[in-house]
Design a protein around this motif. Sequence first.
Motif, short mmCIF file in Angstrom:
data_model
loop_
_atom_site.label_atom_id
_atom_site.label_comp_id
_atom_site.label_asym_id
_atom_site.label_seq_id
_atom_site.Cartn_x
_atom_site.Cartn_y
_atom_site.Cartn_z
N PHE A 7 42.34 43.82 47.78
CA PHE A 7 41.44 43.35 46.71
C PHE A 7 40.32 44.38 46.54
N ILE A 8 40.19 44.90 45.32
CA ILE A 8 39.18 45.95 45.05
C ILE A 8 38.22 45.46 43.96
N GLY A 9 36.94 45.40 44.30
CA GLY A 9 35.91 44.94 43.34
C GLY A 9 35.41 43.55 43.71
N LEU A 10 34.36 43.54 44.55
CA LEU A 10 33.86 42.24 45.05
C LEU A 10 32.54 41.89 44.36
N GLY A 11 32.57 41.78 43.03
CA GLY A 11 31.37 41.44 42.27
C GLY A 11 31.26 39.94 42.03
N ILE A 12 30.63 39.60 40.92
CA ILE A 12 30.39 38.19 40.58
C ILE A 12 31.72 37.42 40.58
N MET A 13 32.76 38.02 40.04
CA MET A 13 34.07 37.36 39.95
C MET A 13 34.94 37.64 41.18
N HIS A 31 38.03 46.40 49.29
CA HIS A 31 37.20 47.60 49.08
C HIS A 31 36.25 47.34 47.92
N ASN A 32 35.06 47.91 48.03
CA ASN A 32 34.07 47.82 46.95
C ASN A 32 33.26 49.11 46.94
N ARG A 33 32.82 49.53 45.73
CA ARG A 33 32.05 50.78 45.62
C ARG A 33 30.84 50.76 46.55
N THR A 65 42.83 44.35 41.38
CA THR A 65 41.58 45.01 41.02
C THR A 65 40.77 44.06 40.12
N MET A 66 39.45 43.99 40.37
CA MET A 66 38.55 43.16 39.55
C MET A 66 37.28 43.97 39.33
N LEU A 67 37.35 44.87 38.32
CA LEU A 67 36.32 45.89 38.10
C LEU A 67 35.73 45.74 36.71
N PRO A 71 37.05 52.66 32.34
CA PRO A 71 36.88 53.86 33.17
C PRO A 71 36.84 53.54 34.66
N ASP A 72 36.34 52.36 35.03
CA ASP A 72 36.29 51.98 36.45
C ASP A 72 37.70 51.78 36.99
N VAL A 73 38.55 51.11 36.19
CA VAL A 73 39.92 50.86 36.65
C VAL A 73 40.68 52.19 36.70
N MET A 96 43.05 42.48 37.21
CA MET A 96 42.50 41.24 36.64
C MET A 96 41.20 41.49 35.87
N SER A 97 40.78 42.77 35.80
CA SER A 97 39.61 43.14 35.02
C SER A 97 39.93 42.97 33.53
N THR A 98 38.89 42.93 32.70
CA THR A 98 39.11 42.94 31.25
C THR A 98 38.95 44.38 30.78
N ILE A 99 40.06 45.00 30.37
CA ILE A 99 40.00 46.39 29.92
C ILE A 99 40.86 46.58 28.67
N PRO A 122 43.98 39.51 33.05
CA PRO A 122 42.56 39.16 32.89
C PRO A 122 42.36 37.65 32.91
N VAL A 123 41.11 37.26 33.09
CA VAL A 123 40.82 35.84 33.31
C VAL A 123 39.72 35.36 32.38
N SER A 124 39.66 34.06 32.17
CA SER A 124 38.47 33.46 31.58
C SER A 124 38.12 32.24 32.43
N GLY A 126 34.76 32.24 33.82
CA GLY A 126 33.45 32.63 34.35
C GLY A 126 33.33 32.52 35.86
N ASP A 127 32.08 32.71 36.33
CA ASP A 127 31.83 32.72 37.77
C ASP A 127 32.14 31.35 38.39
N VAL A 128 31.89 30.28 37.62
CA VAL A 128 32.16 28.94 38.15
C VAL A 128 33.67 28.74 38.33
N LYS A 241 31.21 45.16 25.78
CA LYS A 241 32.40 45.96 26.11
C LYS A 241 33.66 45.27 25.58
N ASP A 242 33.75 43.95 25.77
CA ASP A 242 34.96 43.21 25.37
C ASP A 242 35.14 43.17 23.85
N LEU A 243 34.04 43.02 23.11
CA LEU A 243 34.20 43.02 21.64
C LEU A 243 34.58 44.42 21.16
P1 NAP Z 1 30.53 42.84 38.49
O1 NAP Z 1 29.76 41.72 39.07
O2 NAP Z 1 29.84 44.03 37.95
O3 NAP Z 1 31.56 43.30 39.64
C1 NAP Z 1 32.31 44.47 39.60
C2 NAP Z 1 32.51 44.98 41.01
O4 NAP Z 1 33.33 46.12 40.95
C3 NAP Z 1 31.19 45.37 41.70
O5 NAP Z 1 31.14 44.79 42.99
C4 NAP Z 1 31.29 46.89 41.75
O6 NAP Z 1 30.70 47.47 42.88
C5 NAP Z 1 32.78 47.09 41.84
N1 NAP Z 1 33.14 48.45 41.40
C6 NAP Z 1 32.79 49.07 40.25
N2 NAP Z 1 33.31 50.30 40.21
C7 NAP Z 1 33.99 50.45 41.37
C8 NAP Z 1 34.74 51.51 41.94
N3 NAP Z 1 34.88 52.68 41.31
N4 NAP Z 1 35.31 51.31 43.16
C9 NAP Z 1 35.19 50.15 43.81
N5 NAP Z 1 34.48 49.09 43.33
C10 NAP Z 1 33.89 49.27 42.14
O7 NAP Z 1 31.49 42.33 37.32
P2 NAP Z 1 32.18 40.89 37.16
O8 NAP Z 1 31.28 39.99 36.39
O9 NAP Z 1 32.73 40.46 38.48
O10 NAP Z 1 33.38 41.26 36.16
C11 NAP Z 1 34.56 41.91 36.60
C12 NAP Z 1 35.56 41.90 35.45
O11 NAP Z 1 35.87 40.54 35.12
C13 NAP Z 1 35.04 42.55 34.16
O12 NAP Z 1 36.09 43.25 33.53
C14 NAP Z 1 34.61 41.37 33.32
O13 NAP Z 1 34.67 41.65 31.93
C15 NAP Z 1 35.64 40.31 33.74
N6 NAP Z 1 35.19 38.91 33.60
C16 NAP Z 1 33.96 38.52 34.02
C17 NAP Z 1 33.58 37.19 33.88
C18 NAP Z 1 32.21 36.71 34.32
O14 NAP Z 1 31.84 35.57 33.96
N7 NAP Z 1 31.45 37.47 35.08
C19 NAP Z 1 34.46 36.26 33.32
C20 NAP Z 1 35.73 36.68 32.93
C21 NAP Z 1 36.09 38.02 33.09
P3 NAP Z 1 29.11 47.72 43.05
O15 NAP Z 1 28.72 46.67 44.04
O16 NAP Z 1 28.97 49.10 43.57
O17 NAP Z 1 28.48 47.55 41.68
#
Ligand code: NAP
Length: 296
Positions: A7-13, A31-33, A65-67, A71-73, A96-99, A122-124, A126-128, A241-243
Amino acid sequence: MAEKVGFIGLGIMGRPMAENLVKAGYDLVVHNRTREKAEDFASKTGAQAAKSPKEVAQNSEIIITMLPDSPDVEQVVSGEDGVLEGLGEGSLLVDMSTISPVVTEELARKVEEKGASMLDAPVSGGDVGAQQGTLSIMVGGSKEDFERARPLFDVMGGTVNHVGPTGAGQVTKAANQIVVALTIEAVSEALVLGAKGGVAPEKILDVLSGGLAGNKVMEVKREKFLSHTFDPGFRSELHHKDLGIALAAGREYGIALPVTAIVDQMLLAMQKKGWGGEDHSALLRVIEDLSQYEIG
Ligand code: NAP
């Protein structure tokens, strides 16, 4: 035995999605950046933290991947120490990112050259939805790969659909993002008009919810609208970005998206105002700003 999952990308989602996989018994390599996030996750869940996407790919059979953006993906998959460098034959990459669907198709070709395959998922919700494991997941790629990843999707999502070949998941997500953005914008106009006309914003939401105007945005974003606290959630810059993805697809397919273009400009203006990091429901602020009137 369950396949080993990366699993790569440990952000909000990504973080809550990965947590749900661990709770369901999957053995994860993450893994996460920002490295501390991966190490923190590993120390709390028993997952293994990897230092690069390549290392994740070397140690797993299905890589998620959830980035943030295209360009990140691209960087994580085909950059230095990227997934492609460690991808084994027969492995499955699930983005699973939106790209952009165009980038998705390019990456899928590169993955196939390695004897592996890719799904866009990709998913919809939100965080909940990510926390509760109730995301709607829209999947493009082969039916066979979809069935292989399905047990994972069932852990992370409540509504899981195979919508067509590679890229189809991203096209469906673009359609979803049009409806969500335009609905937030419409609710914002309704709230500002109603409040200026002397009706309490909570009354507007209550009454509209009971009729044809009722929608999930009014339910899920209610507290944010009423309290004017716009911590994300979904950052407005990501919705911009999505629009952009939707408009580019519309141009390519020759489809008119006139109102999407207007809301896209509002989301751009939000970034210029310094509101790009706020939840997309802060579109309300744009209408308030244009009207020079803040709802009570
Ligand atoms: P986010 O909070 O910014 O999380 C993205 C994660 O990816 C961060 O932890 C970031 O690391 C990591 N990352 C970025 N570039 C990287 C790289 N080169 N290598 C490794 N890790 C990297 O974004 P998010 O809200 O989770 O959204 C993720 C995707 O889901 C997006 O495409 C978004 O459009 C989609 N989405 C989001 C939601 C929502 O409600 N948030 C709902 C549906 C879909 P850092 O800690 O270094 O920043």
